[in-house]
Write a protein that holds these residues in place. Structure first.
Motif, PDB file in Angstrom:
ATOM      1  N   LEU A 326     -12.773   2.512   5.513  1.00 17.36           N
ATOM      2  CA  LEU A 326     -11.938   1.839   6.517  1.00 17.36           C
ATOM      3  C   LEU A 326     -11.494   2.803   7.611  1.00 17.36           C
ATOM      4  CD1 LEU A 326      -9.708  -0.296   4.092  1.00 17.36           C
ATOM      5  CD2 LEU A 326     -11.623  -1.111   5.497  1.00 17.36           C
ATOM      6  N   GLY A 327     -11.959   4.058   7.513  1.00 21.45           N
ATOM      7  CA  GLY A 327     -11.653   5.028   8.566  1.00 21.45           C
ATOM      8  C   GLY A 327     -10.339   5.748   8.388  1.00 21.45           C
ATOM      9  N   HIS A 328      -9.819   5.810   7.151  1.00 19.61           N
ATOM     10  CA  HIS A 328      -8.540   6.476   6.909  1.00 19.61           C
ATOM     11  C   HIS A 328      -8.735   7.661   5.974  1.00 19.61           C
ATOM     12  CE1 HIS A 328      -6.804   3.018   8.799  1.00 19.61           C
ATOM     13  NE2 HIS A 328      -7.137   2.203   7.806  1.00 19.61           N
ATOM     14  N   GLN A 329      -7.789   8.560   5.992  1.00 20.63           N
ATOM     15  CA  GLN A 329      -7.741   9.653   5.044  1.00 20.63           C
ATOM     16  C   GLN A 329      -6.394   9.608   4.338  1.00 20.63           C
ATOM     17  OE1 GLN A 329      -8.497  13.286   7.160  1.00 20.63           O
ATOM     18  NE2 GLN A 329     -10.718  12.970   7.203  1.00 20.63           N
ATOM     19  N   THR A 330      -6.412   9.940   3.061  1.00 21.38           N
ATOM     20  CA  THR A 330      -5.163   9.831   2.291  1.00 21.38           C
ATOM     21  C   THR A 330      -5.203  10.790   1.113  1.00 21.38           C
ATOM     22  OG1 THR A 330      -3.728   8.329   1.064  1.00 21.38           O
ATOM     23  CG2 THR A 330      -6.084   7.992   0.838  1.00 21.38           C
ATOM     24  N   PRO A 331      -4.025  11.184   0.607  1.00 23.14           N
ATOM     25  CA  PRO A 331      -4.000  11.995  -0.618  1.00 23.14           C
ATOM     26  C   PRO A 331      -4.670  11.253  -1.770  1.00 23.14           C
ATOM     27  CG  PRO A 331      -1.851  11.979   0.451  1.00 23.14           C
ATOM     28  CD  PRO A 331      -2.689  10.966   1.167  1.00 23.14           C
ATOM     29  N   ASP A 332      -5.162  12.005  -2.719  1.00 19.73           N
ATOM     30  CA  ASP A 332      -5.873  11.436  -3.858  1.00 19.73           C
ATOM     31  C   ASP A 332      -4.868  10.807  -4.824  1.00 19.73           C
ATOM     32  OD1 ASP A 332      -7.953  10.803  -5.509  1.00 19.73           O
ATOM     33  OD2 ASP A 332      -8.030  12.758  -6.489  1.00 19.73           O
ATOM     34  N   THR A 333      -4.642   9.475  -4.689  1.00 20.21           N
ATOM     35  CA  THR A 333      -3.650   8.799  -5.521  1.00 20.21           C
ATOM     36  C   THR A 333      -4.031   7.345  -5.733  1.00 20.21           C
ATOM     37  OG1 THR A 333      -1.296   8.284  -5.747  1.00 20.21           O
ATOM     38  CG2 THR A 333      -2.233   8.158  -3.537  1.00 20.21           C
ATOM     39  N   ASP A 334      -3.524   6.726  -6.797  1.00 22.62           N
ATOM     40  CA  ASP A 334      -3.749   5.299  -7.032  1.00 22.62           C
ATOM     41  C   ASP A 334      -3.019   4.494  -5.958  1.00 22.62           C
ATOM     42  OD1 ASP A 334      -4.908   6.319  -9.276  1.00 22.62           O
ATOM     43  OD2 ASP A 334      -3.604   5.286 -10.719  1.00 22.62           O
ATOM     44  N   LEU A 335      -3.669   3.420  -5.477  1.00 24.33           N
ATOM     45  CA  LEU A 335      -3.066   2.581  -4.444  1.00 24.33           C
ATOM     46  C   LEU A 335      -3.395   1.121  -4.698  1.00 24.33           C
ATOM     47  CD1 LEU A 335      -3.728   4.492  -1.083  1.00 24.33           C
ATOM     48  CD2 LEU A 335      -1.493   4.031  -2.112  1.00 24.33           C
ATOM     49  N   ALA A 336      -2.429   0.221  -4.445  1.00 26.83           N
ATOM     50  CA  ALA A 336      -2.676  -1.215  -4.528  1.00 26.83           C
ATOM     51  C   ALA A 336      -3.528  -1.643  -3.342  1.00 26.83           C
ATOM     52  CB  ALA A 336      -1.353  -1.977  -4.529  1.00 26.83           C
ATOM     53  N   LEU A 337      -4.305  -2.715  -3.525  1.00 23.83           N
ATOM     54  CA  LEU A 337      -5.165  -3.192  -2.443  1.00 23.83           C
ATOM     55  C   LEU A 337      -4.366  -3.533  -1.187  1.00 23.83           C
ATOM     56  CD1 LEU A 337      -7.740  -5.512  -4.274  1.00 23.83           C
ATOM     57  CD2 LEU A 337      -8.136  -3.251  -3.296  1.00 23.83           C
ATOM     58  N   ALA A 338      -3.182  -4.117  -1.361  1.00 26.04           N
ATOM     59  CA  ALA A 338      -2.360  -4.475  -0.202  1.00 26.04           C
ATOM     60  C   ALA A 338      -1.996  -3.239   0.600  1.00 26.04           C
ATOM     61  CB  ALA A 338      -1.096  -5.199  -0.663  1.00 26.04           C
ATOM     62  N   ASP A 339      -1.729  -2.123  -0.086  1.00 21.92           N
ATOM     63  CA  ASP A 339      -1.402  -0.878   0.612  1.00 21.92           C
ATOM     64  C   ASP A 339      -2.617  -0.291   1.306  1.00 21.92           C
ATOM     65  OD1 ASP A 339       1.247  -0.995  -0.209  1.00 21.92           O
ATOM     66  OD2 ASP A 339       0.811   0.030  -2.100  1.00 21.92           O
ATOM     67  N   ILE A 340      -3.792  -0.485   0.715  1.00 22.11           N
ATOM     68  CA  ILE A 340      -5.017   0.051   1.315  1.00 22.11           C
ATOM     69  C   ILE A 340      -5.384  -0.697   2.592  1.00 22.11           C
ATOM     70  CG2 ILE A 340      -7.511   0.315   0.962  1.00 22.11           C
ATOM     71  CD1 ILE A 340      -6.893   0.837  -2.014  1.00 22.11           C
ATOM     72  N   PHE A 341      -5.379  -2.031   2.523  1.00 24.39           N
ATOM     73  CA  PHE A 341      -5.804  -2.823   3.676  1.00 24.39           C
ATOM     74  C   PHE A 341      -4.728  -2.934   4.752  1.00 24.39           C
ATOM     75  CE2 PHE A 341      -8.979  -4.204   0.582  1.00 24.39           C
ATOM     76  CZ  PHE A 341     -10.126  -4.134   1.364  1.00 24.39           C
ATOM     77  N   ASN A 342      -3.514  -2.481   4.444  1.00 22.52           N
ATOM     78  CA  ASN A 342      -2.449  -2.429   5.451  1.00 22.52           C
ATOM     79  C   ASN A 342      -1.942  -0.997   5.593  1.00 22.52           C
ATOM     80  OD1 ASN A 342      -1.869  -5.486   5.994  1.00 22.52           O
ATOM     81  ND2 ASN A 342      -1.940  -5.309   3.761  1.00 22.52           N
ATOM     82  N   PHE A 343      -2.873  -0.065   5.511  1.00 23.16           N
ATOM     83  CA  PHE A 343      -2.527   1.351   5.418  1.00 23.16           C
ATOM     84  C   PHE A 343      -1.750   1.845   6.635  1.00 23.16           C
ATOM     85  CE2 PHE A 343      -3.540   5.954   5.454  1.00 23.16           C
ATOM     86  CZ  PHE A 343      -3.017   6.265   4.206  1.00 23.16           C
TER      87      PHE A 343
END
Length: 359
Positions: A326-343
């Motif tokens: 999706l073109g983002h960078q983030t720390p290596d951590t578990d994330l909910a789908l809602a947080d990913i698609f609304n990053f």
């Protein structure tokens, strides 16, 4: 001798079929059309123009107007939003309405006149072509009036989910079980639970999109206790092989020992593994956020339960891979789908540093 009053039913509602019989002394055939359309004067005028009143020799015999009550209202914006047209020459009756953002057309005609029937079908096609939308996945919403249960069709967006990419690896086997069950005429229960934003609703939307020939009926929370009514069983007898979807289903699946009122669990048990189950073939999908230990243990019995799965945040490796696509960078951590698609959306759950005033 029949009079106009005979066109009103016992509820004092105008019955167009009865009026047709009164006018033409023959039983009418019927065709209806329902299309989502914004209710504007321009759209209503276009719909009436599409009728081709002159060709069908139609005359308006009833109008229902939409006007504003303000003193400085624009008179030019007043318009009839409902018409009843009649053609004595063709024995044709047309009701057309643009209300609640829906274009509704109801045609009554004499089927013995083949040429007229072809005109009616052509008119229906013209309206679909001009005002209709592209076919979309559809589910049904349970409704109820003073007399009976029924459903309203609701269109939703087509959603194709890559289960391997969007969910944790342990869901793949569960997904296969659910997919296989939807192809079978067999009752059963599917429990999908977990924290909000982990993809439960998106998964159900994907099932609706992938199985257009299946009947999904969404049960709103205010109707949960109605599942206990005998009328609801009568409704299900007309909707065999349906898939009932109950979101936020804590009231439905909570153990019967922990509630004071009559539990809906008993009804779910009958539908999924009781005397009715082999005949109705009803599947029930329940989504909820509570822990599994609060679920009535009878619902978890083998043979009744098709699948049970707890949705969790996407594991770090998958979450990172999805964010990168999706073109983002983030720390290596578990994330909910809602947080990913609304990053990139602003979060409003963080505590404010401002001094609190008042309560």
């Amino acid at each position: 001798m029949p009079t106009l009053l005979d066109a009103f039913d016992s509820y004092n509602d105008f019955n167009r079929s009865a009026y047709y019989i009164l006018c033409f002394n023959t039983l009418p055939s019927n065709l209806t059309l329902e299309i989502p359309l914004k209710e504007t004067k321009a759209n209503m005028e276009l719909a009436v123009a599409t009728l081709d009143v002159e060709k069908l020799q139609l005359k308006p015999i009833f109008k229902n107007w939409r006007t504003e009550d303000d003193k400085d209202a624009d008179v030019a914006q007043d318009y009839p939003f409902q018409y009843l047209f009649k053609s004595d020459a063709l024995k044709l009756l047309i009701w057309i309405s643009l209300n609640n953002n829906e274009l509704y057309m109801d045609l009554h005609y004499d089927a013995e006149t083949q040429e007229l029937e072809q005109q009616v079908l052509a008119l229906n096609h013209t309206f679909r072509e001009k005002f209709g939308e592209k076919k979309a996945p559809t589910f049904k919403v349970l409704t109820h009036n003073d007399r009976f249960f029924s459903t309203e069709d609701v269109k939703c967006e087509f959603l194709q989910v890559d289960v391997a990419a969007l969910y944790n690896d342990d869901f793949l086997e569960i997904h296969s079980l659910i997919e296989a069950s939807l192809e079978q005429e067999k009752s059963g229960l599917i429990l999908l639970h977990g924290a909000p934003g982990t993809g439960k609703t998106s998964y159900i939307k994907s099932l609706i999109s992938k199985h257009p020939n299946s009947t999904f009926i969404f049960i709103q929370n205010e109707f949960v206790q109605d599942l206990l009514k005998p009328d609801f069983i009568s409704f299900l007898l007309k909707n065999r092989n349906a898939i009932l979807v109950i979101e936020d289903a804590e009231k439905v699946i909570t153990t019967r020992e922990s509630v004071q009122e009559n539990s809906v669990v008993s009804t779910i048990l009958q539908l999924t593994d009781g005397l009715f189950s082999d005949f109705l073939n009803i599947k029930v999908i329940c989504t909820f956020n509570t822990t599994l230990d609060k679920v009535d243990k009878a619902l978890l019995r083998k043979g009744r339960l098709i699948a049970n799965y707890e949705f969790k945040p996407l594991e770090a490796k998958k979450a990172t891979r999805l964010l990168e696509t999706l073109g983002h960078q983030t720390p290596d951590t578990d994330l909910a789908l809602a947080d990913i698609f609304n990053f990139q959306e602003k979060a409003f759950t963080e505590a404010s540093n401002k001094k609190k005033i008042g309560f």
